[in-house]
Structures are given as C-alpha cells and as structure tokens.
Design a protein around this motif. Structure first.
Motif, PDB file in Angstrom:
ATOM      1  N   HIS A 237      -8.457 -13.028  -0.167  1.00  0.00           N
ATOM      2  CA  HIS A 237      -7.667 -12.014  -0.848  1.00  0.00           C
ATOM      3  C   HIS A 237      -8.051 -10.624  -0.365  1.00  0.00           C
ATOM      4  O   HIS A 237      -9.172 -10.389   0.066  1.00  0.00           O
ATOM      5  N   VAL A 238      -7.083  -9.735  -0.442  1.00  0.00           N
ATOM      6  CA  VAL A 238      -7.264  -8.341  -0.046  1.00  0.00           C
ATOM      7  C   VAL A 238      -7.048  -7.468  -1.277  1.00  0.00           C
ATOM      8  O   VAL A 238      -6.074  -7.649  -2.010  1.00  0.00           O
ATOM      9  N   HIS A 239      -7.966  -6.528  -1.481  1.00  0.00           N
ATOM     10  CA  HIS A 239      -7.869  -5.560  -2.573  1.00  0.00           C
ATOM     11  C   HIS A 239      -7.166  -4.305  -2.077  1.00  0.00           C
ATOM     12  O   HIS A 239      -7.506  -3.790  -1.009  1.00  0.00           O
ATOM     13  N   ILE A 240      -6.227  -3.799  -2.856  1.00  0.00           N
ATOM     14  CA  ILE A 240      -5.632  -2.480  -2.643  1.00  0.00           C
ATOM     15  C   ILE A 240      -6.014  -1.668  -3.875  1.00  0.00           C
ATOM     16  O   ILE A 240      -5.585  -1.982  -4.992  1.00  0.00           O
ATOM     17  N   ILE A 241      -6.859  -0.651  -3.672  1.00  0.00           N
ATOM     18  CA  ILE A 241      -7.396   0.123  -4.797  1.00  0.00           C
ATOM     19  C   ILE A 241      -6.994   1.591  -4.644  1.00  0.00           C
ATOM     20  O   ILE A 241      -7.433   2.260  -3.707  1.00  0.00           O
ATOM     21  N   PRO A 242      -6.160   2.108  -5.555  1.00  0.00           N
ATOM     22  CA  PRO A 242      -5.780   3.518  -5.500  1.00  0.00           C
ATOM     23  C   PRO A 242      -6.998   4.429  -5.680  1.00  0.00           C
ATOM     24  O   PRO A 242      -7.942   4.087  -6.404  1.00  0.00           O
ATOM     25  N   ARG A 243      -6.955   5.585  -5.020  1.00  0.00           N
ATOM     26  CA  ARG A 243      -8.028   6.579  -5.128  1.00  0.00           C
ATOM     27  C   ARG A 243      -7.427   7.957  -5.382  1.00  0.00           C
ATOM     28  O   ARG A 243      -6.358   8.281  -4.866  1.00  0.00           O
ATOM     29  N   TYR A 244      -8.166   8.761  -6.146  1.00  0.00           N
ATOM     30  CA  TYR A 244      -7.734  10.108  -6.514  1.00  0.00           C
ATOM     31  C   TYR A 244      -8.898  11.071  -6.340  1.00  0.00           C
ATOM     32  O   TYR A 244     -10.026  10.747  -6.709  1.00  0.00           O
ATOM     33  N   TYR A 245      -8.625  12.255  -5.812  1.00  0.00           N
ATOM     34  CA  TYR A 245      -9.671  13.272  -5.653  1.00  0.00           C
ATOM     35  C   TYR A 245     -10.286  13.649  -6.989  1.00  0.00           C
ATOM     36  O   TYR A 245     -11.476  13.862  -7.100  1.00  0.00           O
ATOM     37  N   ARG A 246      -9.466  13.736  -8.009  1.00  0.00           N
ATOM     38  CA  ARG A 246      -9.907  14.249  -9.308  1.00  0.00           C
ATOM     39  C   ARG A 246     -10.667  13.226 -10.157  1.00  0.00           C
ATOM     40  O   ARG A 246     -11.096  13.522 -11.252  1.00  0.00           O
ATOM     41  N   LYS A 247     -10.813  12.012  -9.634  1.00  0.00           N
ATOM     42  CA  LYS A 247     -11.381  10.955 -10.464  1.00  0.00           C
ATOM     43  C   LYS A 247     -12.350  10.100  -9.670  1.00  0.00           C
ATOM     44  O   LYS A 247     -12.001   9.581  -8.617  1.00  0.00           O
ATOM     45  N   LYS A 248     -13.563   9.933 -10.180  1.00  0.00           N
ATOM     46  CA  LYS A 248     -14.515   9.013  -9.564  1.00  0.00           C
ATOM     47  C   LYS A 248     -14.216   7.595 -10.040  1.00  0.00           C
ATOM     48  O   LYS A 248     -13.853   7.380 -11.192  1.00  0.00           O
ATOM     49  N   ILE A 249     -14.401   6.664  -9.148  1.00  0.00           N
ATOM     50  CA  ILE A 249     -14.197   5.255  -9.517  1.00  0.00           C
ATOM     51  C   ILE A 249     -15.353   4.791 -10.389  1.00  0.00           C
ATOM     52  O   ILE A 249     -16.515   5.082 -10.118  1.00  0.00           O
TER      53      ILE A 249
ATOM     54  N   SER B  63       0.826  -1.211   0.000  1.00  0.00           N
ATOM     55  CA  SER B  63       0.000   0.000   0.000  1.00  0.00           C
ATOM     56  C   SER B  63       0.859   1.259   0.000  1.00  0.00           C
ATOM     57  O   SER B  63       0.572   2.216  -0.722  1.00  0.00           O
ATOM     58  N   ILE B  64       1.908   1.249   0.792  1.00  0.00           N
ATOM     59  CA  ILE B  64       2.824   2.399   0.830  1.00  0.00           C
ATOM     60  C   ILE B  64       3.491   2.569  -0.524  1.00  0.00           C
ATOM     61  O   ILE B  64       3.588   3.696  -1.045  1.00  0.00           O
ATOM     62  N   ALA B  65       3.928   1.478  -1.120  1.00  0.00           N
ATOM     63  CA  ALA B  65       4.560   1.552  -2.441  1.00  0.00           C
ATOM     64  C   ALA B  65       3.584   2.063  -3.496  1.00  0.00           C
ATOM     65  O   ALA B  65       3.941   2.922  -4.317  1.00  0.00           O
ATOM     66  N   VAL B  66       2.343   1.568  -3.482  1.00  0.00           N
ATOM     67  CA  VAL B  66       1.333   2.028  -4.448  1.00  0.00           C
ATOM     68  C   VAL B  66       1.100   3.525  -4.283  1.00  0.00           C
ATOM     69  O   VAL B  66       1.081   4.277  -5.258  1.00  0.00           O
ATOM     70  N   LYS B  67       0.944   3.977  -3.053  1.00  0.00           N
ATOM     71  CA  LYS B  67       0.718   5.404  -2.793  1.00  0.00           C
ATOM     72  C   LYS B  67       1.881   6.242  -3.302  1.00  0.00           C
ATOM     73  O   LYS B  67       1.687   7.261  -3.975  1.00  0.00           O
ATOM     74  N   ASN B  68       3.107   5.825  -3.007  1.00  0.00           N
ATOM     75  CA  ASN B  68       4.293   6.584  -3.419  1.00  0.00           C
ATOM     76  C   ASN B  68       4.507   6.578  -4.918  1.00  0.00           C
ATOM     77  O   ASN B  68       4.769   7.615  -5.519  1.00  0.00           O
ATOM     78  N   VAL B  69       4.390   5.415  -5.528  1.00  0.00           N
ATOM     79  CA  VAL B  69       4.692   5.268  -6.958  1.00  0.00           C
ATOM     80  C   VAL B  69       3.610   5.895  -7.838  1.00  0.00           C
ATOM     81  O   VAL B  69       3.907   6.569  -8.818  1.00  0.00           O
ATOM     82  N   LEU B  70       2.355   5.668  -7.484  1.00  0.00           N
ATOM     83  CA  LEU B  70       1.253   6.148  -8.320  1.00  0.00           C
ATOM     84  C   LEU B  70       0.726   7.506  -7.878  1.00  0.00           C
ATOM     85  O   LEU B  70      -0.207   8.026  -8.477  1.00  0.00           O
ATOM     86  N   LYS B  71       1.323   8.073  -6.832  1.00  0.00           N
ATOM     87  CA  LYS B  71       0.937   9.411  -6.347  1.00  0.00           C
ATOM     88  C   LYS B  71      -0.559   9.493  -6.066  1.00  0.00           C
ATOM     89  O   LYS B  71      -1.241  10.410  -6.489  1.00  0.00           O
ATOM     90  N   THR B  72      -1.060   8.517  -5.324  1.00  0.00           N
ATOM     91  CA  THR B  72      -2.484   8.472  -5.005  1.00  0.00           C
ATOM     92  C   THR B  72      -2.824   9.476  -3.915  1.00  0.00           C
ATOM     93  O   THR B  72      -1.958   9.891  -3.133  1.00  0.00           O
ATOM     94  N   ASP B  73      -4.095   9.851  -3.863  1.00  0.00           N
ATOM     95  CA  ASP B  73      -4.583  10.696  -2.775  1.00  0.00           C
ATOM     96  C   ASP B  73      -5.057   9.844  -1.600  1.00  0.00           C
ATOM     97  O   ASP B  73      -5.249  10.348  -0.498  1.00  0.00           O
ATOM     98  N   GLY B  74      -5.254   8.562  -1.830  1.00  0.00           N
ATOM     99  CA  GLY B  74      -5.699   7.632  -0.798  1.00  0.00           C
ATOM    100  C   GLY B  74      -5.791   6.241  -1.369  1.00  0.00           C
ATOM    101  O   GLY B  74      -5.438   5.999  -2.527  1.00  0.00           O
ATOM    102  N   LEU B  75      -6.267   5.315  -0.559  1.00  0.00           N
ATOM    103  CA  LEU B  75      -6.419   3.914  -0.971  1.00  0.00           C
ATOM    104  C   LEU B  75      -7.670   3.340  -0.328  1.00  0.00           C
ATOM    105  O   LEU B  75      -7.982   3.662   0.810  1.00  0.00           O
ATOM    106  N   ASN B  76      -8.335   2.469  -1.049  1.00  0.00           N
ATOM    107  CA  ASN B  76      -9.323   1.591  -0.434  1.00  0.00           C
ATOM    108  C   ASN B  76      -8.636   0.249  -0.257  1.00  0.00           C
ATOM    109  O   ASN B  76      -7.990  -0.248  -1.179  1.00  0.00           O
ATOM    110  N   ILE B  77      -8.764  -0.315   0.939  1.00  0.00           N
ATOM    111  CA  ILE B  77      -8.275  -1.660   1.199  1.00  0.00           C
ATOM    112  C   ILE B  77      -9.486  -2.459   1.632  1.00  0.00           C
ATOM    113  O   ILE B  77     -10.153  -2.107   2.608  1.00  0.00           O
ATOM    114  N   GLY B  78      -9.807  -3.514   0.869  1.00  0.00           N
ATOM    115  CA  GLY B  78     -11.029  -4.253   1.135  1.00  0.00           C
ATOM    116  C   GLY B  78     -10.835  -5.750   1.067  1.00  0.00           C
ATOM    117  O   GLY B  78      -9.923  -6.255   0.417  1.00  0.00           O
TER     118      GLY B  78
END
Length: 141
Positions: free
Chosen positions: A101-113, A71-86
């Motif tokens: 299984h666990v989902h790690i889903i990047p989230r961005y303020y500028r983009k709706k999922i 999750s830390i790597a995804v946030k740093n590499v993809l410059k996410t604003d947050g993450l959903n972990i489900g």
C-alpha cells in the motif's frame, strides 16, 4: 490472490468496509481509518501482494498512476501545501499491514503533523472521500 488473514484483503477488497475515493478493476483507494492528517489516503492493489518485491510490474505501474491522479485531486480539493507519499516494506521499515500500500498524506505549512494516530469516524471520512472522488474526475493525466 487473496489472503484471509490480511485485513486489506478481507475488510477492504472483499467486504468494502472503507470510505473509498477510487475503485478500479485492479486498484482501490480509501481513507486511512487512523489518519496522520485529514485527507490521508491509502492506495492498494485489489489482489494480495505483500510488498514491493512481490507486486506484479503491470499492477505496480497502474497503482502508481492512480497515486498520481489521487495526489493531484487531494492537493486541489484540500488546498494542501504539499504531500508526503510513502510506502514501507517489511516490519523493520514500519510496514504494519502486510499488503502492499501507498500512503498519500496531505501537508500544510501552518500545521505540524501529529504522528499519534487515532481512529476516525467513518462518516467524517466519507465526507472527505466524496470531495476527493469529485476531484479525481477533474484530473487528467
């Protein structure tokens, strides 16, 4: 513990058919082939456990540490604003693959999922996976 009817056991753990971001002795992490968002990662135990009720405590703890590191790597590499972990348990909870299984889903303020999922190209997934793999090496817990 292996279940031939389980796609994660058969295709991911056994055949290695995925864009992997992490491969440990007990834990695997790979790009979801039908991502909700670019960078959507799944983290699984190599051995088959159906859900949170079945998973071995030590494997669960190891998997959660992997989730944190990835999750830390995804946030740093993809410059996410947050993450959903489900993580879903049982069909009524929308568990589709009956392998823990666990989902790690990047989230961005500028983009709706867009919750409509489409299969992604493996080459595109591998490009993102390579970035995340490199990012994981930088993460210390």
């Amino acid at each position: 513990m292996y279940d031939e009817t389980c796609i994660f056991c058969r295709e991911i753990a056994n055949k290695g058919n995925a864009a992997f971001v992490y491969r440990g002795v007990n834990i695997l992490a790979f790009m979801d082939n039908a991502p909700i968002e670019e960078g959507h990662v799944l983290v699984i135990p190599r051995n088959h456990y159906e859900n949170i009720y079945d998973i071995d405590k030590d494997i669960y703890l190891e998997l959660q540490l992997a989730v944190k590191r990835i999750s830390i790597a995804v946030k740093n590499v993809l410059k996410t604003d947050g993450l959903n972990i489900g993580q879903n348990n049982g069909r009524v909870a929308n568990q589709v693959v009956m392998h823990y299984h666990v989902h790690i889903i990047p989230r961005y303020y500028r983009k709706k999922i867009n919750w409509e999922r489409e299969n992604a190209n493996i080459d595109d997934l591998e490009i993102i996976a390579a970035k995340i793999r490199a990012g994981i090496k930088e993460v210390e817990l």
